[in-house]
Design an enzyme around this catalytic site. Structure first.
Site, PDB file in Angstrom:
ATOM      1  N   ASP A 273      -0.558  -5.772 -11.360  1.00 56.72           N
ATOM      2  CA  ASP A 273      -1.312  -4.818 -10.558  1.00 56.72           C
ATOM      3  C   ASP A 273      -2.728  -4.769 -11.138  1.00 56.72           C
ATOM      4  O   ASP A 273      -3.057  -5.413 -12.140  1.00 56.72           O
ATOM      5  CB  ASP A 273      -0.626  -3.446 -10.542  1.00 56.72           C
ATOM      6  CG  ASP A 273      -1.072  -2.620  -9.330  1.00 56.72           C
ATOM      7  OD1 ASP A 273      -2.100  -2.962  -8.708  1.00 56.72           O
ATOM      8  OD2 ASP A 273      -0.409  -1.615  -9.010  1.00 56.72           O
TER       9      ASP A 273
HETATM   10  C1  NOJ Z   1      -3.510  -0.976  -7.116  1.00 54.39           C
HETATM   11  C2  NOJ Z   1      -2.259  -0.582  -6.382  1.00 54.39           C
HETATM   12  O1  NOJ Z   1      -1.342  -0.014  -7.293  1.00 54.39           O
HETATM   13  C3  NOJ Z   1      -1.582  -1.713  -5.644  1.00 54.39           C
HETATM   14  O2  NOJ Z   1      -0.570  -1.188  -4.845  1.00 54.39           O
HETATM   15  C4  NOJ Z   1      -2.574  -2.484  -4.839  1.00 54.39           C
HETATM   16  O3  NOJ Z   1      -1.919  -3.543  -4.177  1.00 54.39           O
HETATM   17  C5  NOJ Z   1      -3.677  -3.012  -5.742  1.00 54.39           C
HETATM   18  N1  NOJ Z   1      -4.344  -1.894  -6.399  1.00 54.39           N
HETATM   19  C6  NOJ Z   1      -4.727  -3.809  -4.962  1.00 54.39           C
HETATM   20  O4  NOJ Z   1      -5.414  -2.978  -4.132  1.00 54.39           O
END
Ligand code: NOJ
Length: 718
Positions: A273
């Site tokens: 993430d």
């Molecule tokens: C953080 C988020 O937790 C995740 O769900 C998302 O896909 C990514 N950022 C990219 O935006």
């Protein structure tokens, strides 16, 4: 835009098997080119005609992928750099968060779950993929399949509720919808199961927090949807932010390699993430991002989302021998394989204005409306105040949400067509019978403490036959980084509702939110309450059809709805206390029961359940036990009922939850008609439990089966 050039190398030859193309390309890559494939950079904007534009420094010809939605010219501009300025011409992938629709916005996933119709979920994901892929997103960061029991956690809105089985079913539907039959199509995209795993267990519902989850609970509650998503063929997985039992998932070898790869055989790439490698430092696991990279890659991570640690430090670790060349090659293979499967080597660019056909758009709109209608949950309907009676002549529409087109879209909708949202007011006006008046007053805002609008709202209520009060949360109050300590309606909305109830006029409370909200003080005063969640583009028409009775509400809660924030966590699949489920051990200052149970939801008709009929009273391993229940629509109008089949294993060597959803089915039943719902119980699938190592255990003994208030016991014999 296919390339008609004769392939100089095997990897460029589309007639060759993907595996061979991957190996050929891999054999030509330098270590740094490989490291760059592991880099996912961040691009929100790019002007192809201005190399100095905002994001330019984050764009490199050899970077493997980019995150965030950008328009087609910008996407093609970045792709041109990859294709033309890199030595091997490896196209980049473009990923973004298409969570509940791309342009056309469907209800938030939590709402979709309340419709209990996996086919609607599949179709909505399929539609979203068509819009997304044609506008430059090859790779979708969805479905979010984190089970959670904590509505303080804002991301509860992004998932499919609290039942591991229910979330698993929707996970499979979403994967099939996004990916279709082939990834090499302008109507499908690679999808991502996220966030692996137990992110929904964040302490106190605070986002990004520590998670302490026993191995048994991990296997019982959090891992099943991922196993289902992997089986369904999801192309990728995103690891979660959380530190799990002392080892952040980003660097967790057990989860990323032993479970995902060795046990489940997952073949696609796992990406971190956002900046999770960098965040290993905050979590106290690594001294710096370079250190974090070593741990993550060795644990099984393939792609570094925006920490830029792979591009900067991977070569170093390979040179020092701390990360093996084989480990790097394994990651690059997975990434290249996905690129070949998506067909981006043959079609690196996206056509401008490649809109879906008007027929498909119409289908999508109809689907968005269906899903919105079916996901709304009627929580209360005293004296059948709904549907609004034909005698009603004056309707007061009050509340901060009444004309809103944006908050009702929920979080993660940055490509949504906000102007095309049908607001509640618009929907009601379009459906309003000729001789009925509809007057509006805002009353208050969502989240400030101004009460100046109360007097006018109360006056309007006095002059009306019925009040429709539209309250709730703003879109930014749920989703990522939106934890709340309390489920109370924000601002002075609750006070406004109570002031309107004082007029003695019937108040219909319409609540839009990304989580359950506290209703215990309002419930006794409101005549009717409808949770609409965040329904998306078709909000107003769906609300109007329900309020005027053209659509009979059929949504059922996919999460337990607590009375108060102090009850959290409260969920249907909890374990019993040592002194049972009575008063002993329960809080002494608040009720033990939820405001509304998992599976709750009213209809404009009534359904009665016959006793459950079991074909046999025993079943053996490898066998099957058929259960049936007859449900009769005893009311005056047609309606849809969802039969929720729960299993309880009352005595086991690892204690089991009070009840667990194992099967569900929704069906329309005409007034006066009956329908037989069936559940073919398979012991290995439905009666087993997991131990802390993930082994599936079937123990002989008594089991309880429950559906629609009926209960029956049967036994499993050796
Ligand atoms: C953080 C988020 O937790 C995740 O769900 C998302 O896909 C990514 N950022 C990219 O935006």
């Amino acid at each position: 835009m296919s390339q008609s050039k004769v392939a100089a190398h095997k990897y460029q030859d589309a007639t060759q098997p993907i595996e061979e193309r991957v190996e050929d390309l891999l054999s030509r890559m330098t270590l740094q080119e490989k490291a760059d494939q592991l880099c996912q950079s961040w691009v929100t904007d790019f002007n192809p005609n201005n190399p100095q534009s905002a994001n330019a420094q984050r764009i490199q010809p050899t970077y493997g992928s980019y995150v965030y939605f950008i328009d087609v010219p910008a996407r093609n501009g970045v792709q041109k750099i990859a294709m033309e300025q890199s030595r091997l011409g490896i196209p980049a992938l473009f990923g973004s968060d298409v969570i509940h629709g791309c342009f056309l916005t469907f209800p938030i996933p939590l709402a979709q779950a309340c419709a209990w119709d996996p086919e609607l979920v599949r179709r909505s994901c399929s539609f979203a993929a068509s819009e997304a892929r044609r506008s430059g997103t090859d790779w979708i960061f969805s479905p979010m399949i984190d089970v959670t029991f904590d509505p303080r956690w804002g991301r509860i809105s992004e998932g499919y509720g609290e039942s591991p089985y229910g979330v698993s079913v929707f996970a499979e539907a979403a994967v099939k919808g996004y990916q279709g039959e082939t990834l090499d199509s302008s109507d499908t995209a690679a999808c991502t199961l996220k966030h692996f795993v137990a992110y929904g267990a964040s302490e106190g519902g605070r986002d990004y927090s520590y998670t302490d989850v026993s191995p048994v609970r991990l296997w019982e509650m959090y891992l099943p949807p991922y196993e289902a998503g992997v089986k369904a063929g999801a192309a990728a997985i995103m690891s979660s932010f959380n530190d799990l039992n002392g080892v952040p998932v980003t660097a967790n070898h057990y989860l990323l390699t032993e479970v995902l790869r060795d046990l489940w055989g997952f073949k696609g790439p796992v990406l971190t993430d956002w900046d999770s490698i960098g965040q290993l430092v905050h979590q106290g696991f690594a001294t710096d991002a370079r250190d974090g990279l070593k741990f993550s890659i060795n644990a099984g991570i393939d792609i570094d989302m925006v920490t830029y640690a792979a591009t900067n430090h991977l070569a170093h670790w390979v040179q020092t021998g701390e990360v093996s060349q084989e480990r790097v090659d394994e990651s690059v293979r997975r990434i290249l394989h996905l690129k070949f499967a998506l067909g981006v080597f043959e079609h690196p660019y996206v056509k401008e204005n490649d809109k879906i056909s008007p027929e498909r758009r119409n289908e999508g709109e109809k689907l968005a409306e269906d899903l919105a209608e079916q996901s709304m949950v009627l929580l209360k309907n005293a004296d059948n105040v709904l549907p609004i009676s034909p005698q009603t002549k004056r309707i007061a529409l009050i509340g901060p949400l009444l004309a809103d087109k944006s908050e009702v879209l929920g979080s993660w909708r940055y490509a949504a067509e906000v102007a095309q949202t049908i607001s509640i007011e618009q929907g009601l006006r379009e459906a309003l019978p000729a001789n009925v008046s509809l007057k509006t007053e805002c009353g208050c805002d969502f989240d400030d403490d101004k009460r100046d609008g109360f007097a006018a709202a109360v006056e309007l209520a006095r002059q009306s036959d019925v009040v429709i009060l539209c309250v709730g949360e703003k879109a930014t109050m749920s989703g990522e980084n939106t934890s709340r300590s309390s489920l109370r309606l924000p601002g002075v909305q609750e006070e406004l509702a109570l002031a309107l109830a004082e007029t003695g006029k019937p108040v219909v409370l319409v609540i839009s939110s990304g989580r359950p909200v506290e209703l215990q003080r309002l419930e006794p005063k409101m005549q009717a309450m409808l949770s609409i969640w965040q329904p998306g583009t078709k909000t107003g028409s769906a609300v109007a059809r329900i309020l005027f009775g053209q659509c009979n509400p059929s949504g059922r809660l996919a999460v337990t709805w607590p009375r108060s924030s102090g009850q959290i966590p409260l969920f249907h699949n909890m374990h019993l206390r040592a002194r049972g489920d009575g008063d002993q051990g329960a809080y002494k200052d608040i009720s033990t029961t939820p405001q509304y149970e998992f599976g709750y939801g009213l209809s404009y008709t009534t359904f009665t359940y016959s006793p459950i009929v079991l074909k046999f009273t025993t079943v053996k391993p490898g066998g099957e036990l058929m259960a049936e229940v007859t449900v009769t629509n005893t009311g005056k109008v047609a309606g849809s009922e969802t039969a929720f089949w729960f299993i309880n294993d009352p005595v086991a060597s690892i204690t089991q939850p009070i009840k667990q959803l194992k099967h569900f089915e929704k069906a329309a039943i005409p007034a006066g008609a009956s329908r037989v719902f069936k559940f073919a119980i398979k012991p290995e699938r439905d009666l087993t439990f997991r131990n802390g190592q993930g082994d599936s255990i079937l123990e002989p003994g008594i089991f309880n089966l429950m559906v629609g208030g009926q209960k029956v016991s049967f036994s499993v014999e050796k």
